[in-house]
Design a protein around this motif. Structure first.
Motif, PDB file in Angstrom:
ATOM      1  N   GLY A  32       5.547 -45.027  10.612  1.00 41.48           N
ATOM      2  CA  GLY A  32       5.162 -46.587  10.596  1.00 41.48           C
ATOM      3  C   GLY A  32       4.262 -46.699  11.509  1.00 41.48           C
ATOM      4  N   LEU A  33       4.463 -46.158  12.706  1.00 45.47           N
ATOM      5  CA  LEU A  33       3.332 -46.514  13.918  1.00 45.47           C
ATOM      6  C   LEU A  33       2.274 -45.792  13.681  1.00 45.47           C
ATOM      7  CD1 LEU A  33       6.157 -45.727  16.720  1.00 45.47           C
ATOM      8  CD2 LEU A  33       5.313 -47.952  16.115  1.00 45.47           C
ATOM      9  N   THR A  34       2.028 -44.720  13.009  1.00 42.55           N
ATOM     10  CA  THR A  34       0.825 -43.836  12.667  1.00 42.55           C
ATOM     11  C   THR A  34      -0.001 -45.026  11.664  1.00 42.55           C
ATOM     12  OG1 THR A  34       1.933 -41.812  13.088  1.00 42.55           O
ATOM     13  CG2 THR A  34      -0.139 -41.946  11.581  1.00 42.55           C
ATOM     14  N   ASP A  35       0.881 -45.402  10.671  1.00 47.02           N
ATOM     15  CA  ASP A  35       0.161 -46.308   9.752  1.00 47.02           C
ATOM     16  C   ASP A  35      -0.483 -47.570  10.365  1.00 47.02           C
ATOM     17  OD1 ASP A  35       0.249 -48.857   7.990  1.00 47.02           O
ATOM     18  OD2 ASP A  35       0.296 -47.246   6.461  1.00 47.02           O
ATOM     19  N   LEU A  36       0.266 -48.209  11.473  1.00 48.87           N
ATOM     20  CA  LEU A  36      -0.388 -49.187  12.244  1.00 48.87           C
ATOM     21  C   LEU A  36      -1.573 -48.864  13.141  1.00 48.87           C
ATOM     22  CD1 LEU A  36       3.083 -50.899  12.969  1.00 48.87           C
ATOM     23  CD2 LEU A  36       1.281 -51.867  11.265  1.00 48.87           C
ATOM     24  N   ARG A  37      -1.493 -47.804  13.771  1.00 46.47           N
ATOM     25  CA  ARG A  37      -2.426 -47.421  14.628  1.00 46.47           C
ATOM     26  C   ARG A  37      -3.741 -46.996  13.623  1.00 46.47           C
ATOM     27  NH1 ARG A  37       1.889 -44.248  17.472  1.00 46.47           N
ATOM     28  NH2 ARG A  37       2.115 -45.321  19.248  1.00 46.47           N
ATOM     29  N   GLN A  38      -3.452 -46.601  12.341  1.00 46.36           N
ATOM     30  CA  GLN A  38      -4.752 -46.256  11.607  1.00 46.36           C
ATOM     31  C   GLN A  38      -5.407 -47.383  11.148  1.00 46.36           C
ATOM     32  OE1 GLN A  38      -2.906 -43.668   8.621  1.00 46.36           O
ATOM     33  NE2 GLN A  38      -3.540 -41.762   9.620  1.00 46.36           N
ATOM     34  N   ARG A  39      -4.727 -48.466  11.055  1.00 42.92           N
ATOM     35  CA  ARG A  39      -5.408 -49.870  10.760  1.00 42.92           C
ATOM     36  C   ARG A  39      -6.116 -50.468  12.128  1.00 42.92           C
ATOM     37  NH1 ARG A  39      -2.885 -51.264   5.765  1.00 42.92           N
ATOM     38  NH2 ARG A  39      -0.986 -50.129   5.332  1.00 42.92           N
ATOM     39  N   GLY A  40      -6.012 -49.718  13.141  1.00 41.46           N
ATOM     40  CA  GLY A  40      -6.638 -50.234  14.303  1.00 41.46           C
ATOM     41  C   GLY A  40      -5.839 -50.895  15.390  1.00 41.46           C
ATOM     42  N   HIS A  41      -4.288 -51.017  15.289  1.00 46.88           N
ATOM     43  CA  HIS A  41      -3.517 -51.701  16.043  1.00 46.88           C
ATOM     44  C   HIS A  41      -3.304 -50.909  17.330  1.00 46.88           C
ATOM     45  CE1 HIS A  41      -2.660 -55.281  13.743  1.00 46.88           C
ATOM     46  NE2 HIS A  41      -2.449 -54.246  12.538  1.00 46.88           N
ATOM     47  N   HIS A  42      -3.442 -51.234  18.646  1.00 49.95           N
ATOM     48  CA  HIS A  42      -2.746 -50.521  19.770  1.00 49.95           C
ATOM     49  C   HIS A  42      -1.248 -51.041  19.829  1.00 49.95           C
ATOM     50  CE1 HIS A  42      -2.214 -49.083  23.850  1.00 49.95           C
ATOM     51  NE2 HIS A  42      -2.292 -50.302  24.173  1.00 49.95           N
ATOM     52  N   VAL A  43      -0.557 -50.029  19.774  1.00 50.48           N
ATOM     53  CA  VAL A  43       0.947 -50.089  19.267  1.00 50.48           C
ATOM     54  C   VAL A  43       1.750 -49.758  20.393  1.00 50.48           C
ATOM     55  CG1 VAL A  43       2.866 -49.779  17.440  1.00 50.48           C
ATOM     56  CG2 VAL A  43       0.411 -49.971  16.769  1.00 50.48           C
ATOM     57  N   GLY A  44       2.755 -50.673  20.572  1.00 43.90           N
ATOM     58  CA  GLY A  44       3.733 -49.931  21.733  1.00 43.90           C
ATOM     59  C   GLY A  44       5.076 -50.224  21.158  1.00 43.90           C
ATOM     60  N   THR A  45       6.314 -49.693  21.606  1.00 39.03           N
ATOM     61  CA  THR A  45       7.708 -49.939  20.936  1.00 39.03           C
ATOM     62  C   THR A  45       8.519 -50.352  22.038  1.00 39.03           C
ATOM     63  OG1 THR A  45       8.156 -47.461  21.276  1.00 39.03           O
ATOM     64  CG2 THR A  45       7.385 -48.242  19.214  1.00 39.03           C
ATOM     65  N   ASP A  46       9.530 -51.147  21.866  1.00 36.35           N
ATOM     66  CA  ASP A  46      10.825 -51.408  22.754  1.00 36.35           C
ATOM     67  C   ASP A  46      12.201 -51.158  22.049  1.00 36.35           C
ATOM     68  OD1 ASP A  46       9.485 -53.139  24.829  1.00 36.35           O
ATOM     69  OD2 ASP A  46       8.317 -54.021  23.076  1.00 36.35           O
ATOM     70  N   GLY A  47      13.124 -51.323  22.712  1.00 37.88           N
ATOM     71  CA  GLY A  47      14.446 -50.840  22.085  1.00 37.88           C
ATOM     72  C   GLY A  47      14.960 -51.652  20.948  1.00 37.88           C
TER      73      GLY A  47
END
Length: 532
Positions: free
Chosen positions: A482-497
């Protein structure tokens, strides 16, 4: 379409006659006790709000602000209450600029404290829609303040921040969850309101304390003026429903703008699909990136949600990649509660200190912490939200009411969460109205929010071109794929708990065929749905 189920062991609650959702079971139960005794949803909401001012002062209280929407008549727009306080007569932006300030100070500065509107909000809501005597409505809160309440886990965590804070002695920094806390000063203040109305509070000891702390910021005339006004609500259609919120100076227009934009996008039927998160996040970003420039207490809310303003923003959104900001334009701590009664009056109420305990200043007589809603003011000379006497600051609080096409009540919904409130509501509304999810799934499922991990929660749109899409840990999109998919769409992604507090405490009550269905947010830990 089959109804989706929550991703946590968290169930929707059902009731026949009345229901209250809040972050504290003591507050929800106080509200339902008023409903059982024949009180209205407004009585229940004020009772629950007053209890929260006792038990949950690390999120809200009598030193903060309040907004409410009331669905009261089938087929009519809800009533909207703005009880957000105004800056005092001594507000002087030139003095702050002379000190080199470019922003209002987050803590330890009385100038970041507009006159608190919470108590005026209670009184106005009760006067217009209450059925029970005010003394009965406030009695549960008085009892808990006098005889004590068990401290919540979040309250115990917040108490660690009070070491050395003057007049906060009702709490100890080492207080533990379940420890019995008494609030005798708050009990006296509540009893005074029962006996003498808003004058006993604003023109009594609380008002005198505020004037003394203000050192010229406030006058007696400032305190004599009610901070509560009935205003015209804002409404927009999305997913075959009418969604209502409160107008500017609230950021509630972003909920409507985001929902209107998203309802015209091709959302996937599976909310676990990263495309679902991408499109909703893009809708929220296109709706909100210019909030700091346009939101003030004089802003035209209807113009901000006009289709000709929003349509280019919707058109700029692509399913494949992030849209550049401005491509679609021609030329920005809290608690929420919901209450519905047997007559289907619905109250959507939100109350806040802004930043946790607020500005870090407490009144000596009643030991009430003061909010810091003045952080919403701007110090740019000539800005429409400039810090000035009698002005209300831009506000994050954004309760919502949903009506069906025939004007009947569908749901009352809202959340805490600072700048993220419209983003959280967009996700809850999309799941509820578009996908048909039950309340527990709409509330308990993982979320995204725009912002930085180290931000205050009130600075999301300060640098809209440098946003990070934060993903809650238990969301389906938090997986590696899921994170890879969002990054491929151009998002700078971070995660929380998982079930992280920064993703809001949302509550939802829906009305279906004579039955109420509700869910209180598990992120609040002590959140509760009570009904009968």
């Amino acid at each position: 379409m089959s109804r989706s189920r929550p991703q946590v062991p968290f169930a929707t609650r059902y009731a026949r006659s009345g229901m209250v959702c809040s972050v504290d079971h003591l507050a929800s139960e106080a509200g339902v006790s008023l409903l059982r005794a024949g009180g209205s949803a407004a009585d229940a909401a004020v009772a629950a709000s007053a209890v929260l001012a006792v038990t949950t002062q690390h999120m809200c209280g009598m030193g903060g602000d309040l907004w409410a929407l009331v669905h009261h008549t089938h087929g009519e727009a809800p009533a909207a209450l703005n009880a957000s306080g105004r800056a005092g007569s001594g507000a002087d932006p030139d003095a702050l600029r002379a000190q080199g300030r470019t922003r209002m100070r987050f803590s330890s500065d009385i100038r970041s404290v507009p006159i608190p509107g919470c108590v005026d909000g209670w009184v106005s809501l009760h006067e217009r829609f209450g059925e029970a005597p005010l003394g009965d409505v406030l009695a549960p809160a008085v009892d808990l303040a006098s005889d004590g309440f068990p401290l919540s886990p979040h309250g115990a965590d917040a108490a660690t921040l009070l070491d050395g804070v003057a007049n906060s002695e009702d709490y100890l920094p080492q207080s533990q969850p379940g420890e019995l806390i008494t609030r005798p000063g708050v009990a006296r203040a509540l009893s005074g309101i029962t006996e003498g109305g808003r004058e006993a509070y604003y023109e009594g000891d609380f008002g005198r304390d505020l004037i003394e702390l203000g050192c010229g910021e406030y006058t007696a005339a400032d305190l004599a003026r009610s901070q509560a006004d009935w205003v015209t609500p804002l409404g927009a259609d999305a997913w075959e429903h009418s969604i209502w919120t409160v107008p500017p100076n609230s950021q509630g227009y972003l909920t409507l703008a985001g929902a209107w934009i998203a309802s015209g996008l091709n959302l996937p039927p599976d909310p676990d699909d990263p495309l679902f998160a991408h499109l909703l996040a893009e809708a929220a970003k296109q709706a909100g990136w210019d909030r700091p420039a346009v939101l003030s207490d004089t802003a035209d809310g209807a113009a901000l949600i006009a289709p000709d303003r929003l349509a280019p923003r919707r058109a700029a959104i692509s399913p494949d990649t992030v849209a550049p900001l401005g491509a679609g334009t021609g030329t920005g701590d809290t608690m929420y509660l919901a209450a519905v009664d047997a007559d289907r009056m619905g109250v959507s109420l939100i109350q806040s200190n802004a930043g946790g305990w607020g500005v870090g200043l407490w009144t000596p007589t009643h030991r009430i912490s003061l909010h810091n809603r003045g952080i919403g003011f701007n110090l740019t000379e000539g800005h429409p939200a400039e810090y000035r006497p009698g002005r209300r600051p831009p506000h994050t609080l954004a309760p919502a009411v949903v009506q069906r096409a025939d004007g009947s009540l569908r749901s009352v919904v809202g959340t805490m969460g600072g700048d993220a409130q419209p983003q959280v509501l967009l996700q809850v509304l999309a799941r509820s109205l578009c996908l048909g999810s039950e309340p527990a799934a709409s509330i308990g499922s993982g979320r995204w929010r725009w912002g930085a991990a180290a931000g205050t929660g009130f600075d999301t749109w300060a640098e809209p071109g440098n946003l990070e899409l934060r993903i809650e840990g238990h969301a389906a999109w938090a997986s590696a794929n899921g994170l890879t998919d969002l990054r491929q769409r151009g998002h700078h992604v971070g995660t929380d708990g998982p079930h992280d507090n920064s993703f809001g405490h949302a509550h939802l009550i829906e009305v279906h065929d004579g039955v109420l269905a509700g869910a209180a947010d598990p992120r609040a830990l002590t959140g509760s749905v009570a009904g009968y």
